[in-house]
Scaffold this motif. Sequence first.
Motif, short mmCIF file in Angstrom:
data_model
loop_
_atom_site.label_atom_id
_atom_site.label_comp_id
_atom_site.label_asym_id
_atom_site.label_seq_id
_atom_site.Cartn_x
_atom_site.Cartn_y
_atom_site.Cartn_z
N ALA A 86 -7.76 8.99 -3.28
CA ALA A 86 -6.85 8.13 -2.50
C ALA A 86 -5.41 8.58 -2.68
CB ALA A 86 -7.02 6.66 -2.90
N CYS A 87 -5.21 9.88 -2.82
CA CYS A 87 -3.87 10.45 -2.97
C CYS A 87 -3.71 11.59 -1.97
CB CYS A 87 -3.63 10.94 -4.40
SG CYS A 87 -4.68 12.32 -4.90
N VAL A 88 -2.58 12.28 -2.04
CA VAL A 88 -2.26 13.30 -1.05
C VAL A 88 -3.26 14.46 -1.07
CG1 VAL A 88 -0.72 14.57 -2.60
CG2 VAL A 88 -0.35 14.67 -0.13
N GLN A 137 0.83 -1.21 0.00
CA GLN A 137 0.00 0.00 0.00
C GLN A 137 0.86 1.27 0.00
OE1 GLN A 137 -3.81 -0.12 2.42
NE2 GLN A 137 -2.85 -1.97 3.21
N VAL A 138 1.98 1.23 0.73
CA VAL A 138 2.86 2.40 0.76
C VAL A 138 3.48 2.63 -0.62
CG1 VAL A 138 5.05 3.27 1.68
CG2 VAL A 138 3.35 2.30 3.23
N GLU A 139 3.93 1.57 -1.26
CA GLU A 139 4.53 1.72 -2.59
C GLU A 139 3.52 2.24 -3.60
OE1 GLU A 139 6.38 -1.92 -3.75
OE2 GLU A 139 7.79 -1.94 -2.06
N ARG A 140 2.30 1.74 -3.53
CA ARG A 140 1.27 2.24 -4.43
C ARG A 140 0.95 3.70 -4.13
NH1 ARG A 140 -2.71 -1.58 -6.90
NH2 ARG A 140 -1.73 -3.62 -6.95
N GLY A 141 0.92 4.06 -2.83
CA GLY A 141 0.66 5.44 -2.46
C GLY A 141 1.75 6.38 -2.93
N LEU A 142 3.01 5.96 -2.79
CA LEU A 142 4.12 6.78 -3.26
C LEU A 142 4.02 7.00 -4.77
CD1 LEU A 142 7.16 5.29 -1.29
CD2 LEU A 142 5.97 7.43 -0.85
N SER A 143 3.76 5.94 -5.48
CA SER A 143 3.65 6.05 -6.94
C SER A 143 2.50 6.97 -7.34
CB SER A 143 3.45 4.65 -7.54
OG SER A 143 3.25 4.73 -8.93
N ALA A 166 -4.56 9.30 12.01
CA ALA A 166 -4.58 10.32 13.06
C ALA A 166 -3.50 11.37 12.85
CB ALA A 166 -4.41 9.67 14.44
N GLN A 167 -2.42 10.98 12.15
CA GLN A 167 -1.35 11.92 11.82
C GLN A 167 -1.51 12.50 10.42
OE1 GLN A 167 0.96 12.75 14.10
NE2 GLN A 167 -0.08 11.38 15.54
N HIS A 168 -2.64 12.19 9.76
CA HIS A 168 -2.92 12.65 8.39
C HIS A 168 -1.82 12.22 7.43
CE1 HIS A 168 -5.95 14.82 10.52
NE2 HIS A 168 -5.13 15.72 11.01
N ALA A 169 -1.32 11.01 7.64
CA ALA A 169 -0.26 10.49 6.79
C ALA A 169 -0.87 9.60 5.70
CB ALA A 169 0.75 9.71 7.62
N MET A 170 0.00 8.86 5.02
CA MET A 170 -0.43 8.03 3.90
C MET A 170 -1.46 6.99 4.34
SD MET A 170 2.12 6.26 1.17
CE MET A 170 2.85 7.88 0.88
N PRO A 171 -2.56 6.84 3.59
CA PRO A 171 -3.61 5.90 4.01
C PRO A 171 -3.17 4.44 3.88
CG PRO A 171 -4.13 6.81 1.84
CD PRO A 171 -2.93 7.55 2.35
N VAL A 172 -3.43 3.68 4.94
CA VAL A 172 -3.17 2.24 4.97
C VAL A 172 -4.38 1.60 5.63
CG1 VAL A 172 -1.74 0.40 5.95
CG2 VAL A 172 -0.66 2.46 5.06
N THR A 173 -4.86 0.49 5.07
CA THR A 173 -6.04 -0.17 5.63
C THR A 173 -5.83 -1.67 5.73
OG1 THR A 173 -8.40 -0.61 5.27
CG2 THR A 173 -7.05 -0.27 3.31
N GLY A 174 -6.47 -2.27 6.72
CA GLY A 174 -6.42 -3.70 6.88
C GLY A 174 -7.39 -4.42 5.96
N TRP A 175 -8.28 -3.67 5.29
CA TRP A 175 -9.26 -4.27 4.37
C TRP A 175 -8.68 -4.37 2.97
CZ3 TRP A 175 -13.29 -6.38 6.67
CH2 TRP A 175 -13.67 -5.90 7.92
N TRP A 176 -7.40 -4.54 2.89
CA TRP A 176 -6.69 -4.64 1.62
C TRP A 176 -6.31 -6.10 1.39
CZ3 TRP A 176 -5.23 -1.12 -2.16
CH2 TRP A 176 -4.25 -1.54 -3.06
N TRP A 177 -6.53 -6.59 0.18
CA TRP A 177 -6.13 -7.96 -0.14
C TRP A 177 -4.91 -7.91 -1.04
CZ3 TRP A 177 -6.42 -12.77 1.36
CH2 TRP A 177 -6.00 -13.79 0.51
N SER A 178 -3.83 -8.48 -0.58
CA SER A 178 -2.60 -8.49 -1.35
C SER A 178 -2.44 -9.83 -2.07
CB SER A 178 -1.39 -8.28 -0.42
OG SER A 178 -0.19 -8.53 -1.10
#
Length: 442
Positions: free
Chosen positions: A185-187, A41-47, A392-404
Amino acid sequence: MSLWRLSWRFLWARPLLALLNIALLALGLAAVSLVALTSEQVERGLSRDLRGIDLVVGAKGSPLQLILAGVFHLDVPSGNIPATTITTLTEHPLVETVVPLSLGDSLAGYRIAGTTPAYAALYELPLAQGQWWQKPLQAVLGAEVAQTQGLGLGQTFEGVHGLGQGGPAHEGEPYTVVGVLQRCACVLDRLVLTDVASVWAVHEAHGHGAPPVASAASASKPPRDGHDHHKDHDHSHDDHDHDKTQAVPVLSAAAEPDLKHREVTLLLVRYRSPLAAVSLPRWVNAQDGLQAAAPALESARLLRMVGVGIEVLRGFGLLLVLVAGASVFIALYHAVREREPDLAMMRMLGASRARIAKVVLLEALNLATLGLIVGLTLGHGLTEVLGRMLAAQHAMPVTGWWWSPQSLWLILGAYGLAVLAAALPAWRAARLDVTRLLQNPH
């Protein structure tokens, strides 16, 4: 009794050992799952956040800090640069688009960015409601900001000084919401966008900066070739700060003297030609007080730095899985020795060698299934907790409802390990000498 029920009873004949094996396997799978879900999710968010941005220009300092502050909005910028830099870069033949960013204020932890509508155009992000600002102290909200703060069109809010929560409020200088961006789903979901002139006006009202100007239209200049890359957007010359990509009004010669006393925080640059990647960063770094940072290079360096910790955690998880596999093998091997009389009796009652082996194999698969259920649930749960902490820190979104897709390989690997651990005990159970056991059961 079915083979599955029999193997289930064999599994829980020694409950403490079964729980230990399940816990070892679950912890290892949870660690690997957490790493897979988070890193993907972080790599996708960065891209996604880097899309459309070829170069970031800011004050001298760390290039990585420029990227974190200007692209991902996760760090504090190193300083400001003269607003005349907008003109300098706009007129450069290798530059297609220049988008200014003026930072320094926030709303409940969400950053207020003085910019132009061209910022959203970099992400090809349209408005969901309303329109772009027509004058200073009007704002367009990201989707997450509008949702969490409960703000809609026509409502007002006051920013606070600083990029975090708890700063002094800019009382008497309220912003009016005139638009809300579509969710991407971006910044941009986590930003409040306004005219650059709004940021200048708010700070000047509190005793900072130079005399105000009418709008950020004074911060740009029309493209030399007159080409409009976004003809579907209709903006007035007096209302917006446009770059070459979106035909937003840029620096007027009459207003140029004002810019000598103005500052912006960062500039986001899009190249006109891929050849610019070779020469433009060196040219910017040669200018007094300016620093260039290539987002692609710095994000790759960031991933390498973070990747060390990720690989350590992934390795620790895999080690736990292997230890669990070894523990399952030892437990099954000793269990077969203890159950030899029972297995011999099954053979006497007509059970085939294959049926005996299947009982042992099913016991291992039952254990792997329980470990997978607990481990994947724990991994997704920890990812969701981490996502809420980041939110809570308004950082990159990450969720546990993600299927990898990596989870599928994790499932196959767990079952493969269970089969491998059960192979020798199952073979030993199938090769029992029934005659010997009946003659000498002890």
